[in-house]
Design a protein around this motif. Structure first.
Motif, PDB file in Angstrom:
ATOM      1  N   PHE A 255     -43.805  50.185  60.711  1.00 11.46           N
ATOM      2  CA  PHE A 255     -43.443  50.590  59.362  1.00 11.46           C
ATOM      3  C   PHE A 255     -43.715  52.037  59.002  1.00 11.46           C
ATOM      4  O   PHE A 255     -42.980  52.658  58.287  1.00 11.46           O
ATOM      5  N   SER A 256     -44.810  52.565  59.401  1.00  9.23           N
ATOM      6  CA  SER A 256     -45.162  53.904  58.955  1.00  9.23           C
ATOM      7  C   SER A 256     -46.079  54.439  60.025  1.00  9.23           C
ATOM      8  O   SER A 256     -46.348  53.755  60.976  1.00  9.23           O
ATOM      9  N   TRP A 257     -46.589  55.680  59.862  1.00 10.55           N
ATOM     10  CA  TRP A 257     -47.613  56.081  60.818  1.00 10.55           C
ATOM     11  C   TRP A 257     -48.382  54.790  61.132  1.00 10.55           C
ATOM     12  O   TRP A 257     -48.757  54.065  60.204  1.00 10.55           O
TER      13      TRP A 257
ATOM     14  N   ALA B 161     -53.064  56.159  63.075  1.00  7.76           N
ATOM     15  CA  ALA B 161     -52.802  57.526  62.601  1.00  7.76           C
ATOM     16  C   ALA B 161     -53.110  57.658  61.106  1.00  7.76           C
ATOM     17  O   ALA B 161     -53.697  58.649  60.679  1.00  7.76           O
ATOM     18  N   HIS B 162     -52.724  56.665  60.324  1.00  9.88           N
ATOM     19  CA  HIS B 162     -53.020  56.747  58.880  1.00  9.88           C
ATOM     20  C   HIS B 162     -54.524  56.915  58.647  1.00  9.88           C
ATOM     21  O   HIS B 162     -54.960  57.690  57.807  1.00  9.88           O
ATOM     22  N   ARG B 163     -55.289  56.157  59.380  1.00  6.50           N
ATOM     23  CA  ARG B 163     -56.747  56.213  59.188  1.00  6.50           C
ATOM     24  C   ARG B 163     -57.296  57.566  59.623  1.00  6.50           C
ATOM     25  O   ARG B 163     -58.158  58.137  58.951  1.00  6.50           O
TER      26      ARG B 163
ATOM     27  N   PRO C 151     -51.604  50.243  51.393  1.00  7.57           N
ATOM     28  CA  PRO C 151     -50.218  50.148  50.903  1.00  7.57           C
ATOM     29  C   PRO C 151     -49.299  49.410  51.869  1.00  7.57           C
ATOM     30  O   PRO C 151     -48.396  48.695  51.431  1.00  7.57           O
ATOM     31  N   ASP C 152     -49.520  49.562  53.165  1.00  6.99           N
ATOM     32  CA  ASP C 152     -48.686  48.815  54.117  1.00  6.99           C
ATOM     33  C   ASP C 152     -48.983  47.322  54.055  1.00  6.99           C
ATOM     34  O   ASP C 152     -48.090  46.500  54.157  1.00  6.99           O
ATOM     35  N   LYS C 153     -50.242  46.986  53.882  1.00  6.09           N
ATOM     36  CA  LYS C 153     -50.586  45.560  53.790  1.00  6.09           C
ATOM     37  C   LYS C 153     -49.927  44.944  52.558  1.00  6.09           C
ATOM     38  O   LYS C 153     -49.477  43.810  52.581  1.00  6.09           O
ATOM     39  N   ARG C 154     -49.874  45.736  51.490  1.00  4.92           N
ATOM     40  CA  ARG C 154     -49.355  45.225  50.217  1.00  4.92           C
ATOM     41  C   ARG C 154     -47.850  44.972  50.269  1.00  4.92           C
ATOM     42  O   ARG C 154     -47.317  44.203  49.490  1.00  4.92           O
ATOM     43  N   ARG C 155     -47.164  45.643  51.192  1.00  4.89           N
ATOM     44  CA  ARG C 155     -45.704  45.502  51.240  1.00  4.89           C
ATOM     45  C   ARG C 155     -45.263  44.063  51.405  1.00  4.89           C
ATOM     46  O   ARG C 155     -44.174  43.694  51.007  1.00  4.89           O
ATOM     47  N   TYR C 156     -46.112  43.271  52.030  1.00  8.94           N
ATOM     48  CA  TYR C 156     -45.717  41.896  52.326  1.00  8.94           C
ATOM     49  C   TYR C 156     -45.924  40.975  51.145  1.00  8.94           C
ATOM     50  O   TYR C 156     -45.460  39.849  51.147  1.00  8.94           O
TER      51      TYR C 156
ATOM     52  N   ARG D 114     -41.568  52.525  48.263  1.00 10.39           N
ATOM     53  CA  ARG D 114     -42.484  53.659  48.050  1.00 10.39           C
ATOM     54  C   ARG D 114     -42.818  54.398  49.348  1.00 10.39           C
ATOM     55  O   ARG D 114     -43.446  55.445  49.304  1.00 10.39           O
ATOM     56  N   HIS D 115     -42.431  53.827  50.478  1.00 11.96           N
ATOM     57  CA  HIS D 115     -42.856  54.369  51.774  1.00 11.96           C
ATOM     58  C   HIS D 115     -41.798  55.207  52.488  1.00 11.96           C
ATOM     59  O   HIS D 115     -42.067  55.748  53.543  1.00 11.96           O
ATOM     60  N   PHE D 116     -40.597  55.254  51.967  1.00 13.80           N
ATOM     61  CA  PHE D 116     -39.524  55.936  52.720  1.00 13.80           C
ATOM     62  C   PHE D 116     -38.446  56.448  51.781  1.00 13.80           C
ATOM     63  O   PHE D 116     -38.432  56.142  50.589  1.00 13.80           O
TER      64      PHE D 116
ATOM     65  N   GLY E 158     -53.000  59.235  50.301  1.00 21.92           N
ATOM     66  CA  GLY E 158     -53.005  59.728  51.683  1.00 21.92           C
ATOM     67  C   GLY E 158     -51.986  58.982  52.529  1.00 21.92           C
ATOM     68  O   GLY E 158     -51.307  59.559  53.372  1.00 21.92           O
ATOM     69  N   HIS E 159     -51.866  57.701  52.269  1.00 21.13           N
ATOM     70  CA  HIS E 159     -50.899  56.894  53.014  1.00 21.13           C
ATOM     71  C   HIS E 159     -49.460  57.363  52.761  1.00 21.13           C
ATOM     72  O   HIS E 159     -48.685  57.597  53.690  1.00 21.13           O
ATOM     73  N   TYR E 160     -49.118  57.483  51.479  1.00 19.75           N
ATOM     74  CA  TYR E 160     -47.723  57.835  51.144  1.00 19.75           C
ATOM     75  C   TYR E 160     -47.381  59.247  51.619  1.00 19.75           C
ATOM     76  O   TYR E 160     -46.260  59.507  52.068  1.00 19.75           O
TER      77      TYR E 160
ATOM     78  N   GLY F  43     -48.668  60.739  54.193  1.00 17.04           N
ATOM     79  CA  GLY F  43     -48.478  60.601  55.643  1.00 17.04           C
ATOM     80  C   GLY F  43     -47.079  60.078  55.956  1.00 17.04           C
ATOM     81  O   GLY F  43     -46.367  60.634  56.796  1.00 17.04           O
ATOM     82  N   ASP F  44     -46.669  59.051  55.253  1.00 18.89           N
ATOM     83  CA  ASP F  44     -45.343  58.479  55.496  1.00 18.89           C
ATOM     84  C   ASP F  44     -44.236  59.514  55.301  1.00 18.89           C
ATOM     85  O   ASP F  44     -43.256  59.536  56.045  1.00 18.89           O
ATOM     86  N   ALA F  45     -44.387  60.358  54.290  1.00 18.26           N
ATOM     87  CA  ALA F  45     -43.350  61.361  54.012  1.00 18.26           C
ATOM     88  C   ALA F  45     -43.190  62.362  55.158  1.00 18.26           C
ATOM     89  O   ALA F  45     -42.170  63.031  55.260  1.00 18.26           O
TER      90      ALA F  45
ATOM     91  N   LEU G   8     -38.651  59.361  60.840  1.00 14.06           N
ATOM     92  CA  LEU G   8     -37.855  58.141  60.687  1.00 14.06           C
ATOM     93  C   LEU G   8     -38.077  57.458  59.336  1.00 14.06           C
ATOM     94  O   LEU G   8     -37.418  56.474  59.027  1.00 14.06           O
ATOM     95  N   HIS G   9     -38.981  57.993  58.524  1.00 14.03           N
ATOM     96  CA  HIS G   9     -39.104  57.508  57.140  1.00 14.03           C
ATOM     97  C   HIS G   9     -38.121  58.220  56.222  1.00 14.03           C
ATOM     98  O   HIS G   9     -38.045  57.933  55.037  1.00 14.03           O
ATOM     99  N   ALA G  10     -37.390  59.181  56.792  1.00  9.58           N
ATOM    100  CA  ALA G  10     -36.388  59.897  56.003  1.00  9.58           C
ATOM    101  C   ALA G  10     -35.012  59.710  56.639  1.00  9.58           C
ATOM    102  O   ALA G  10     -34.166  60.584  56.593  1.00  9.58           O
TER     103      ALA G  10
END
Ligand SMILES: [Zn+2]
Length: 322
Positions: free
Chosen positions: A18-20, A24-26, A58-63, A71-73, A140-142, A144-146, A150-152
């Motif tokens: 899904f994202s970094w 990497a996010h951590r 935020p990635d955990k919350r997506r589910y 919000r991630h891409f 920090g998560h969002y 990183g995703d930006a 491939l998030h764009a």
């Protein structure tokens, strides 16, 4: 119990693409702490473990939360050709032109970072330690995703070009193999961002411009590289996992000219700059004498409980094509 195991497995597998990746996010949140001025370090350094762990919330919350996904891409290629001048950079203008629903459908990461920046600034003003740390970890998560190309891109997992899995390859496999051993995270000090939205758009446009290389270079490598050496099996906690081989990963990283390291470094810098900017805009409150634990409000607690409940009920929604 079995259902829970399956759910957790599903969450783990999906998160990978899904994202970094979680790794990497951590790391990004952790490294960002060291770019802060001493006045902020007094709070952030003792809580580095929290920022590290909660980088992936935020990635955990997506589910569990339907609104979370967009919000991630941003599938920015939906808006024409680079540099996508038809798409207004401000949220209000973009809504006027495309409608809120349409924007949400194609992803809102640049604008969501602004929302998070405002929330974090408010938390600093409130001197609310728990909120400052939670929002810092999550913005920090969002950010990183930006920074992930491939998030764009609407071809976010190579699904349009027969490269399924490339998302996790770029953002998880490459940094997990190389970041600790070979990459340099010595980065200068955080700077104040006088126009954070413009800063974010610049990074998003860089991501969009790089997406093509991410895909094309892997395509070329997959043709040139011996097919029987592309994947390897690795034992992870007793489970054999098929993954891109070390040789293939190193070759890809070399052909990308260290793009992954560059984007990770830029993510670290950007995260620290946003934290710093929120703090400055809040009037540089002293962070060494915050009330230890101001409790969350009832509403905030309820929102957290609702997420847990939905997770337990397995009302799981992910981006279907991955
Ligand atoms: Zn994400």
């Amino acid at each position: 119990m079995r259902r829970l195991t399956i759910l957790l497995l599903l969450v783990t597998l999906c998160n990978k693409s899904f994202s970094w990746g979680f790794y990497a996010h951590r790391q990004i949140n952790s490294y960002a702490v060291f770019l802060l001025p001493p006045e902020m370090m007094v709070l952030f350094k003792p809580n580095i473990q929290f920022l590290h762990e909660h980088a992936v919330d935020p990635d955990k919350r997506r589910y569990a939360v339907a609104e979370e996904g967009p919000r991630h891409f941003i599938d920015i290629d939906h808006y024409g050709e680079f540099p996508y001048s038809a798409l207004p950079r401000s949220w209000d203008d973009a809504v006027r032109q495309y409608s809120r629903d349409s924007l949400i459908k194609y992803g809102i990461v640049p604008w969501w970072i602004q929302t998070m920046l405002h929330r974090l600034t408010a938390a600093f003003k409130e001197k609310h330690q728990a909120k400052i740390l939670k929002l810092s970890a999550e913005i920090g998560h969002y950010i990183g995703d930006a920074h992930v190309p491939l998030h764009a891109s609407s071809n976010h997992n190579g699904q349009l070009t027969g490269q399924h899995g490339i998302h996790g390859f770029w953002e998880s496999r490459v940094p997990e193999l190389l970041a600790e051993k070979e990459w340099d995270f010595f980065i200068g000090r955080a700077q104040y961002l006088s126009n954070p939205l413009q800063f974010t758009w610049q990074r998003v446009l860089e991501s969009a411009a790089a997406a093509d290389s991410v895909l094309k270079i892997e395509k070329k490598l997959s043709v040139d590289f011996p097919a029987d050496r592309k994947f390897s099996f690795e034992n992870r906690n007793g489970v054999m996992i098929r993954q891109y081989s070390t040789d293939y990963t190193v070759a890809y990283n070399g052909m990308l000219n260290d793009m992954v390291e560059r984007r990770m470094r830029q993510s670290v810098y950007a995260v620290a700059c946003f934290w710093y900017t929120a703090w400055v805009n809040a009037g540089q409150p002293k962070l060494d004498q915050l009330e230890e634990e101001k409790p969350m409000t009832r509403e905030e607690q309820k929102a957290g409980e609702e997420v847990d409940k939905r997770l337990k009920e397995e009302k799981v929604k992910a981006r279907p094509e991955e």
